[in-house]
Design an enzyme around this catalytic site. Structure first.
Site, PDB file in Angstrom:
ATOM      1  N   LEU A   1       0.670  -0.824  -0.058  1.00 43.78           N
ATOM      2  CA  LEU A   1       0.529  -0.273   0.020  1.00 43.78           C
ATOM      3  C   LEU A   1       1.021   0.736  -0.054  1.00 43.78           C
ATOM      4  O   LEU A   1       1.852   1.246   0.747  1.00 43.78           O
ATOM      5  CB  LEU A   1      -1.042  -0.112   1.425  1.00 43.78           C
ATOM      6  N   ASP A   2       0.646   2.499  -0.650  1.00 43.15           N
ATOM      7  CA  ASP A   2       1.148   3.451  -0.700  1.00 43.15           C
ATOM      8  C   ASP A   2       1.807   4.160   0.760  1.00 43.15           C
ATOM      9  O   ASP A   2       0.839   3.967   1.958  1.00 43.15           O
ATOM     10  CB  ASP A   2       0.949   4.526  -1.358  1.00 43.15           C
ATOM     11  N   LYS A   3       2.277   4.683   1.056  1.00 42.93           N
ATOM     12  CA  LYS A   3       3.027   5.238   2.311  1.00 42.93           C
ATOM     13  C   LYS A   3       1.637   6.143   2.787  1.00 42.93           C
ATOM     14  O   LYS A   3       1.441   5.570   3.820  1.00 42.93           O
ATOM     15  CB  LYS A   3       4.116   5.856   2.044  1.00 42.93           C
TER      16      LYS A   3
ATOM     17  N   HIS B   1       1.239   2.784  -7.819  1.00 48.77           N
ATOM     18  CA  HIS B   1      -0.749   4.066  -7.407  1.00 48.77           C
ATOM     19  C   HIS B   1      -1.339   4.638  -8.843  1.00 48.77           C
ATOM     20  O   HIS B   1      -2.338   5.213  -8.749  1.00 48.77           O
ATOM     21  CB  HIS B   1       0.727   5.599  -7.826  1.00 48.77           C
TER      22      HIS B   1
END
Length: 237
Positions: A102-104, A187
């Site tokens: 998962l993105d930051k 993303h």
């Protein structure tokens, strides 16, 4: 399996530390004190006690994490806190890793395990594992956006996404939606909305395959998978 390997795998220290533990007469196998690190044990049958407490052998762990924003989906990082840093030492010992990423700045469901085979099953593009996200969107999300996502949209690098399902929860200057995709491009959800002229301002993963985010888990909290959840995962194979 050798007794020293058994104990080391279960977090009782290095082989040397385990050897010292055995010398202290703290380890019993089937009611007998064992001091020989080469002693063979059957982890499925033999009863091993350390300091009088039974030790159940565990090969794989499966943890359901509610990932907070600001934490990276990695096993180590030189600058940011990782999802592994959120775990207690007892779980870190098993060297789990995040299944996918998962993105930051993205929150929500993340599976952590040391079961490489299961991770491969969930991440393989051939498996088309559904992943559903809740998102807050800057801009009015329309049914036309949903139809575009169903056909696939062109990302900024020329990649055409696979069909996705869009559910509009609220629509206005700020919209709330759920989006289900079967891929995990970098993303991807944000770039899909960029392709239709909108911006994702908040993103949370709700599900991955048969796994659902546990509403009882606060951000940063985790728990082992239930037997039912694990069965549902393994039945995908």
């Amino acid at each position: 399996m050798r007794l020293d390997k058994f104990l080391s795998n279960m977090g009782f220290g290095s082989r040397k530390e385990v050897k010292d533990l055995l010398k202290s007469k703290a380890v019993e196998v089937n009611g007998e004190i064992i001091r020989d690190p080469k002693q063979h044990v059957d982890e499925k049958v033999d009863v091993v006690l350390v300091g009088g407490e039974p030790v159940t052998y565990v090969e794989f762990i499966y943890l359901l994490l509610n990932k907070p924003a600001g934490v990276v989906s990695a096993t180590e990082d030189n600058y940011d806190k990782t999802v592994i840093d959120l775990l207690a030492k007892d779980e870190q010992h098993f060297k789990p890793f995040p299944v996918g990423r998962l993105d930051k700045d993205t929150e929500g469901l993340l599976l952590l395990t040391n079961d490489g085979k299961l991770a491969h099953e969930l991440l393989s593009p051939k498996k088309h594992v559904d992943k559903t996200y809740f998102a807050v969107i800057k801009g009015t999300v329309t049914e036309e956006d949903g139809m575009a996502f169903e056909k696939g949209v062109m990302l900024d690098d020329g990649y055409m996404t696979k069909p996705a399902r869009l559910k509009i929860l609220t629509s206005g200057l700020v919209s709330e939606i759920e989006l289900t995709i079967t891929e995990g491009k970098f993303h991807q959800v944000k770039r899909m909305f960029q392709s239709v002229g909108k911006e994702v301002t908040y993103l949370k993963r709700l599900s991955m395959g048969p796994l659902q985010l546990d509403p009882a888990l606060k951000l940063g909290e985790y728990r082992p998978l239930t037997e039912e959840e694990l069965n549902r995962l393994t039945q995908r194979k």
